[in-house]
Design a protein around this motif. Sequence first.
Motif, PDB file in Angstrom:
ATOM      1  N   VAL A  20       0.862  -1.109   0.120  1.00  0.00           N
ATOM      2  CA  VAL A  20      -0.058  -0.027  -0.024  1.00  0.00           C
ATOM      3  C   VAL A  20       1.009   1.406  -0.030  1.00  0.00           C
ATOM      4  O   VAL A  20       1.553   1.416   0.935  1.00  0.00           O
ATOM      5  CB  VAL A  20      -0.831  -0.049   1.114  1.00  0.00           C
ATOM      6  N   LYS A  22      -0.180   4.583  -0.785  1.00  0.00           N
ATOM      7  CA  LYS A  22      -0.609   5.971  -0.232  1.00  0.00           C
ATOM      8  C   LYS A  22       0.447   6.725   0.392  1.00  0.00           C
ATOM      9  O   LYS A  22       0.987   6.461   1.370  1.00  0.00           O
ATOM     10  CB  LYS A  22      -1.897   5.693   0.358  1.00  0.00           C
ATOM     11  N   ASN A  43      -5.479   4.553  -2.362  1.00  0.00           N
ATOM     12  CA  ASN A  43      -6.868   5.063  -1.609  1.00  0.00           C
ATOM     13  C   ASN A  43      -7.232   6.003  -2.345  1.00  0.00           C
ATOM     14  O   ASN A  43      -8.536   6.332  -2.264  1.00  0.00           O
ATOM     15  CB  ASN A  43      -6.437   5.259  -0.372  1.00  0.00           C
ATOM     16  N   ILE A  64      -8.056   0.555  -3.087  1.00  0.00           N
ATOM     17  CA  ILE A  64      -8.671   0.124  -1.863  1.00  0.00           C
ATOM     18  C   ILE A  64      -9.348   0.965  -0.879  1.00  0.00           C
ATOM     19  O   ILE A  64      -9.439   1.146   0.195  1.00  0.00           O
ATOM     20  CB  ILE A  64      -7.120  -0.509  -0.978  1.00  0.00           C
ATOM     21  N   MET A 148     -12.147  -4.374   6.656  1.00  0.00           N
ATOM     22  CA  MET A 148     -11.146  -3.689   7.629  1.00  0.00           C
ATOM     23  C   MET A 148     -11.989  -3.590   9.018  1.00  0.00           C
ATOM     24  O   MET A 148     -12.746  -2.882   9.227  1.00  0.00           O
ATOM     25  CB  MET A 148     -10.818  -2.134   7.024  1.00  0.00           C
ATOM     26  N   MET A 190      -3.850  -5.784   7.689  1.00  0.00           N
ATOM     27  CA  MET A 190      -2.933  -4.866   7.426  1.00  0.00           C
ATOM     28  C   MET A 190      -1.509  -5.083   8.198  1.00  0.00           C
ATOM     29  O   MET A 190      -1.287  -5.994   8.741  1.00  0.00           O
ATOM     30  CB  MET A 190      -3.566  -3.449   7.858  1.00  0.00           C
ATOM     31  N   SER A 191      -0.572  -3.878   8.308  1.00  0.00           N
ATOM     32  CA  SER A 191       0.527  -3.954   8.862  1.00  0.00           C
ATOM     33  C   SER A 191       0.537  -4.672  10.395  1.00  0.00           C
ATOM     34  O   SER A 191       1.338  -5.438  10.597  1.00  0.00           O
ATOM     35  CB  SER A 191       1.347  -2.684   9.017  1.00  0.00           C
ATOM     36  N   ARG A 206      -3.118  -6.495   2.899  1.00  0.00           N
ATOM     37  CA  ARG A 206      -2.749  -4.838   2.369  1.00  0.00           C
ATOM     38  C   ARG A 206      -1.787  -4.372   3.472  1.00  0.00           C
ATOM     39  O   ARG A 206      -2.287  -3.986   4.434  1.00  0.00           O
ATOM     40  CB  ARG A 206      -4.082  -4.071   2.353  1.00  0.00           C
ATOM     41  N   VAL A 207      -0.270  -4.126   2.910  1.00  0.00           N
ATOM     42  CA  VAL A 207       0.299  -3.809   3.914  1.00  0.00           C
ATOM     43  C   VAL A 207       1.217  -2.417   3.524  1.00  0.00           C
ATOM     44  O   VAL A 207       1.747  -2.408   2.410  1.00  0.00           O
ATOM     45  CB  VAL A 207       1.455  -4.778   4.345  1.00  0.00           C
ATOM     46  N   GLY A 208       0.848  -1.306   4.284  1.00  0.00           N
ATOM     47  CA  GLY A 208       1.904  -0.086   4.068  1.00  0.00           C
ATOM     48  C   GLY A 208       2.897   0.080   5.009  1.00  0.00           C
ATOM     49  O   GLY A 208       3.942   0.004   4.455  1.00  0.00           O
ATOM     50  N   THR A 209       2.416   0.562   6.175  1.00  0.00           N
ATOM     51  CA  THR A 209       3.618   1.000   7.217  1.00  0.00           C
ATOM     52  C   THR A 209       4.877  -0.221   7.182  1.00  0.00           C
ATOM     53  O   THR A 209       5.808   0.240   7.536  1.00  0.00           O
ATOM     54  CB  THR A 209       3.080   1.643   8.338  1.00  0.00           C
ATOM     55  N   ARG A 215       3.550   6.583   7.295  1.00  0.00           N
ATOM     56  CA  ARG A 215       3.199   7.721   6.885  1.00  0.00           C
ATOM     57  C   ARG A 215       3.046   9.123   7.545  1.00  0.00           C
ATOM     58  O   ARG A 215       2.600   9.254   8.492  1.00  0.00           O
ATOM     59  CB  ARG A 215       1.772   7.475   6.217  1.00  0.00           C
TER      60      ARG A 215
HETATM   61  C1  LIG Z   1      -3.803   2.521   4.409  1.00  0.00           C
HETATM   62  C2  LIG Z   1      -4.321   1.044   4.080  1.00  0.00           C
HETATM   63  C3  LIG Z   1      -3.964  -0.218   4.359  1.00  0.00           C
HETATM   64  C4  LIG Z   1      -2.637  -0.316   5.090  1.00  0.00           C
HETATM   65  O1  LIG Z   1      -2.376  -0.133   6.306  1.00  0.00           O
HETATM   66  P1  LIG Z   1      -1.098  -0.031   7.159  1.00  0.00           P
HETATM   67  O2  LIG Z   1      -1.326  -0.217   8.401  1.00  0.00           O
HETATM   68  O3  LIG Z   1      -0.027   1.086   6.588  1.00  0.00           O
HETATM   69  O4  LIG Z   1      -0.350  -1.361   6.781  1.00  0.00           O
HETATM   70  C5  LIG Z   1      -4.652  -1.409   4.150  1.00  0.00           C
HETATM   71  N1  LIG Z   1      -5.791  -1.377   3.851  1.00  0.00           N
HETATM   72  C6  LIG Z   1      -6.496  -0.229   3.361  1.00  0.00           C
HETATM   73  C7  LIG Z   1      -8.017  -0.161   3.250  1.00  0.00           C
HETATM   74  C8  LIG Z   1      -5.758   1.158   3.846  1.00  0.00           C
HETATM   75  O5  LIG Z   1      -6.612   2.386   3.773  1.00  0.00           O
END
Ligand SMILES: *Cc1c(COP(=O)(O)O)cnc(C)c1O
Length: 219
Positions: A20, A22, A43, A64, A148, A190-191, A206-209, A215
């Motif tokens: 992810v 964003k 996003n 997403i 989520m 997620m993370s 779905r992994v961002g941080t 962020r």
């Molecule tokens: C931002 C987001 C993520 C990633 O979240 P992290 O906590 O950074 O891993 C996953 N899914 C959705 C829908 C998001 O908006």
Amino acid sequence: MAAAAVRAGRDVGEISLIAVTKTFGPEAVREAWAAGQQVFGENYIQEARDKIAAVGPGPIWHFIGHLQTNKAKYAVKLFDMIQTLDTPSLAQELDKRAGTAGRSLDVLIEVNIALEATKAGVAATQVPRLIEAVMACPHLNLQGLMTMPPFFDDPEEARPYFAALRRMRDEFIRSGAADSRHLQHLSMGMSDDYQVAIEEGATIIRVGTAIFGQRSPAS
Ligand SMILES: *Cc1c(COP(=O)(O)O)cnc(C)c1O
């Protein structure tokens, strides 16, 4: 991911990682791509449009975020999958735009599993009706469900919600609401909680941080 899969007796090869991106720039995408990451999540349409153009062809993009009907035409141009389908009217608009573009579009139905007022997604009771609406769209290819759960400090507290989405999917297959091919994916985790989600059957996380770092707060 591999450790969580082993704990659940699953093959890690059946679980996809969506990176992810964003708030992160095109260079973050390029770096992850160079390291072998293929699928990315965004996003916001405007941010994605600039970033995808800057990165160029190669990566697969999943939307997403919350999608407004009036942005459907951009979403169809930019994304390979929409993970956040939550109304029949959005399904119809995406179908129309995908038809015009001469393509088919993969979609997941976003379920508001804890019925939180602040979250998008369809209530569990409305999912069968939405499945029916999506199945009636010739240019949409339903692939599964996304959720989520509420945020918890302890990821164990998210487990019942992940398990609930899996049970819901299994029940829809049993009742014939859709066949297993159209409900093959569960996008959850997620993370902070992807390991628990994998233990409960996630096929997409779905992994961002955890990949890109914290962020910076939205300006
Ligand atoms: C931002 C987001 C993520 C990633 O979240 P992290 O906590 O950074 O891993 C996953 N899914 C959705 C829908 C998001 O908006």
